[in-house]
Design an enzyme around this catalytic site. Structure first.
Site, PDB file in Angstrom:
ATOM      1  N   TYR A 134     -23.307 -17.488   4.386  1.00  0.00           N
ATOM      2  CA  TYR A 134     -23.215 -18.390   5.538  1.00  0.00           C
ATOM      3  C   TYR A 134     -23.935 -17.727   6.718  1.00  0.00           C
ATOM      4  O   TYR A 134     -23.572 -16.631   7.132  1.00  0.00           O
ATOM      5  CB  TYR A 134     -21.759 -18.664   5.888  1.00  0.00           C
ATOM      6  N   ASP A 177     -41.474 -26.483  -0.670  1.00  0.00           N
ATOM      7  CA  ASP A 177     -40.972 -27.312   0.433  1.00  0.00           C
ATOM      8  C   ASP A 177     -40.756 -26.454   1.668  1.00  0.00           C
ATOM      9  O   ASP A 177     -39.754 -26.575   2.369  1.00  0.00           O
ATOM     10  CB  ASP A 177     -39.663 -28.006   0.021  1.00  0.00           C
TER      11      ASP A 177
END
Length: 659
Positions: A134, A177
């Site tokens: 995170y 991407d």
């Protein structure tokens, strides 16, 4: 309607079924901070106990492929991000394979500038998930702009991103991407590359759901020319190098190297054919980098992008793969050469440039050497000129005769070439028309696919816009069929200034009232599609509206903790009912119109006198938010529904919980 919107699904098609972009600030899985209650793809509450060893805190992002939650690892109290396959056990085989593919590729990448996956599995109810670091951060371009980084600091940050991408390439993984929103900069100023949902391995030559033949894979503004062609055989690590070039261009100028807004066929054509505008010409002081920390001092409003940086950017954006940097490592090396004031590889073919760079690094020794070299060169040039003059006179006469002979031969050759010129021009025009037609046809089928998705998600207005964009000469049976489906609605009311959050139809069916998140109500004529009245008075989101049984009054409940009673003919605010401590989520009239019942997210219901606005009594018994209330046809009972997964039946006269 499912939790993911039409825009999310549309991005899935255009981006090769990848996750959608984050907001201005992002979390570890490319997610912005979301404050809405978390829900899974079936519309249920978050599954806080579904993943063993982790405590789910909140939903932080929902994209086309998955839902991302912030969680705590119970054993270590470590903050993590958990990505769960969006449709859970109901996901298609292709979606599950794509999810497993991302986990397989990212799990092998251990780099400080790549967000790592360290655990994955499947819940007892069949939901696939993966657990990753995170990281709270900002997208790369937003970070550069907000921190007002200098040119050198921007290039240093970019070099770290190139290093992470090069590491992935060395592990055989092509990202496909890359874009600023897929690179978060954490609180320490370190970039972290994420979202490998469209990645593929270089050694895998078989077609997969991640690289379908003819499918455009990636995010449109950052696509390479070979991605725009939709041919997976041409996609390699130089595709990521091109995307890095677009990112660097945007970081330095705040612009794109060519137009990327408009119809898809036009954008794809720009990507494939339009040469990038030199960054120094696109730069403005409002959106680009404005300072330097070394070298020459800039004047006010002067562009800091010099010729060397511009050369690096333009080489990265070469349309032909062979002319680009052949790896992200080569690109990073040239950026580091520039920062160290060393010659860059992009200009190695210029001897004068290399000499100038070396002289700049070694000024004092070079000055003395330069004087000696100049003296020697001067003497050598003088002797050479005298010698050449003597030899030149003897050759001049021979050259004149040779030139005349060559001139005659060239005239004969040009005459032969002119015979084929018209044919070559015709063939070139035919090839250009063929390519343009192929691009236009590809854009047409993309629009048809998006229109189908819009219909499935009941986005009829967007469906019609997409169908209208299709060229008339390409509109075949599939267009006619979708056009037929798009025109089956009875009535569409447009012109509301914000999101419609509540609506009700009058008892006689002649009026419609709607409420919005901006605190206003609008009364519409159902026969003419015209706006009759606008009712203002609430200070928050309208959660509920209802007509009285005779249609003469309207009641509305809002997040401003009030109920308001309105005259349906004049729009006058007749009464304001106060008593709830938080948002009023639902309201209804009794069959005789004399009572009003309201539900609140503080777990209570209240019964009101519709004539005086007095509170009759408060009903308590639910353990969570009350979302829905209604009277029985005889007005003697009240039913309520709550987030605590219960319905309760109440005596409307006494307030007793009957059932």
């Amino acid at each position: 309607m499912p939790a993911d919107s039409f825009d999310d699904r549309a991005k899935d098609i255009l981006n090769g079924l990848g996750d959608s972009d984050p907001g201005p600030e992002g979390d570890a899985a490319g997610a912005g901070d979301v404050t809405l209650p978390a829900a899974d793809s079936q519309g249920t509450a978050p599954f806080s106990e579904a993943i063993d060893g982790y405590e789910i805190l909140r939903e932080i992002h929902r994209g086309g492929q998955g839902v991302v939650y912030q969680a705590i690892q119970r054993s270590t109290k470590r903050k993590v991000a958990i990505k769960v396959l969006l449709e859970g056990p109901y996901a298609s085989k292709a979606a599950r394979k794509r999810f497993e593919r991302e986990i397989e590729l990212v799990a092998q990448l251990k780099h400080p500038n790549i967000i790592a996956i360290f655990h994955s599995g499947q819940t007892s109810d069949g939901r696939q998930y993966c657990v990753m670091d995170y990281v709270r951060g900002e997208p790369l371009d937003l970070y550069v702009h907000k921190q007002k980084l200098s040119l050198e600091d921007t290039l240093t940050l970019f070099s770290k991103v190139c290093g992470a991408v090069n590491y992935a390439h060395q592990k055989g993984v092509i990202h496909r991407d890359l874009k600023p929103s897929n690179v978060l900069v954490d609180s320490d100023g370190e970039p972290r590359v994420l979202d490998f949902g469209l990645a593929k391995q270089m050694v895998d030559r078989q077609e997969t759901v991640l690289s379908l033949t003819g499918q455009v894979v990636g995010t449109l503004p950052y696509m390479s020319p070979e991605q725009a062609e939709g041919n997976p055989d041409k996609i390699d690590i130089r595709t990521d190098v091109y995307a890095l070039g677009v990112i660097l261009y945007q970081m330095l100028t705040g612009q794109y190297p060519y137009p990327v807004v408009g119809q898809m066929t036009e954008v794809l054509k720009h990507i494939a054919e339009t040469q990038p505008t030199p960054p120094s010409r696109s730069w403005t002081s409002d959106s680009g980098v404005t300072t330097r920390t070394s070298r020459k001092k800039l004047r006010a409003g002067e562009c800091p992008i010099d010729d060397e940086v511009q050369t690096i950017v333009l080489r990265t954006l070469a349309k032909e793969r062979e002319r680009r940097y052949q790896s992200a490592g080569e690109l990073a090396n040239d950026v580091e050469h520039y920062l160290a004031n060393e010659p860059i590889e992009a200009k190695r073919d210029s001897a004068f440039y290399v000499l100038k760079k070396q002289l700049r690094r070694y000024k004092a020794p070079a000055a003395a050497a330069a004087i000696l070299v100049l003296l020697l060169l001067g003497w050598g040039v003088t002797m050479s000129v005298l010698s050449k003059q003597n030899r030149g006179l003897a050759r001049d006469y021979a050259k004149i005769a040779e030139k005349e002979r060559k001139a005659r031969e060239e005239a004969d050759t040009r005459a032969k070439e002119n015979l084929n010129l018209a044919e070559k021009e015709r063939q070139a025009r035919a090839l250009a028309d063929q390519r343009a037609g192929a691009l236009q046809l590809r854009g047409y089928y993309h629009s048809i696919s998006l229109a189908q998705v819009a219909y499935e998600y009941n986005e009829i207005r967007r469906m019609k816009e997409l169908l209208q964009e299709c060229p008339e000469d390409l509109r075949a049976w599939e267009w006619q069929y979708l056009h037929y489906l798009s025109d089956r609605s009875i009535l569409t009311l447009r012109g509301y200034p914000d999101i419609v959050s509540a609506a009700a139809l009058s008892p006689h069916g002649k009026r419609i009232v709607s409420g919005g998140v901006n605190g206003t109500l609008t009364l519409w004529d159902a026969a003419t599609n015209e706006e009759v009245l606008t009712l203002r008075g609430h200070d928050g989101i309208i959660f509920s509206v209802a007509f009285s049984p005779d249609g003469k009054q309207i009641v509305s409940g809002s997040s401003d903790e009030t109920l308001k009673l309105w005259d349906a003919a004049t729009g006058e605010n007749v009464l304001t009912l106060r008593g709830h401590a938080v948002s009023v989520s639902s309201a209804a009239f009794s069959p005789d119109g004399k009572r009003i019942v309201s539900g609140c997210i503080d777990e209570t219901l209240k019964l009101w006198d519709a004539a005086t606005g007095d509170e009759v009594f408060t009903l308590r018994g639910h353990e969570d938010n009350v979302h829905s209330v209604a009277f029985s046809p005889d007005g003697k009972q009240i039913v309520s529904g709550s987030s605590d997964e219960t319905l309760k039946l109440w005596d409307a006269a006494t307030g007793e919980n009957v059932l």
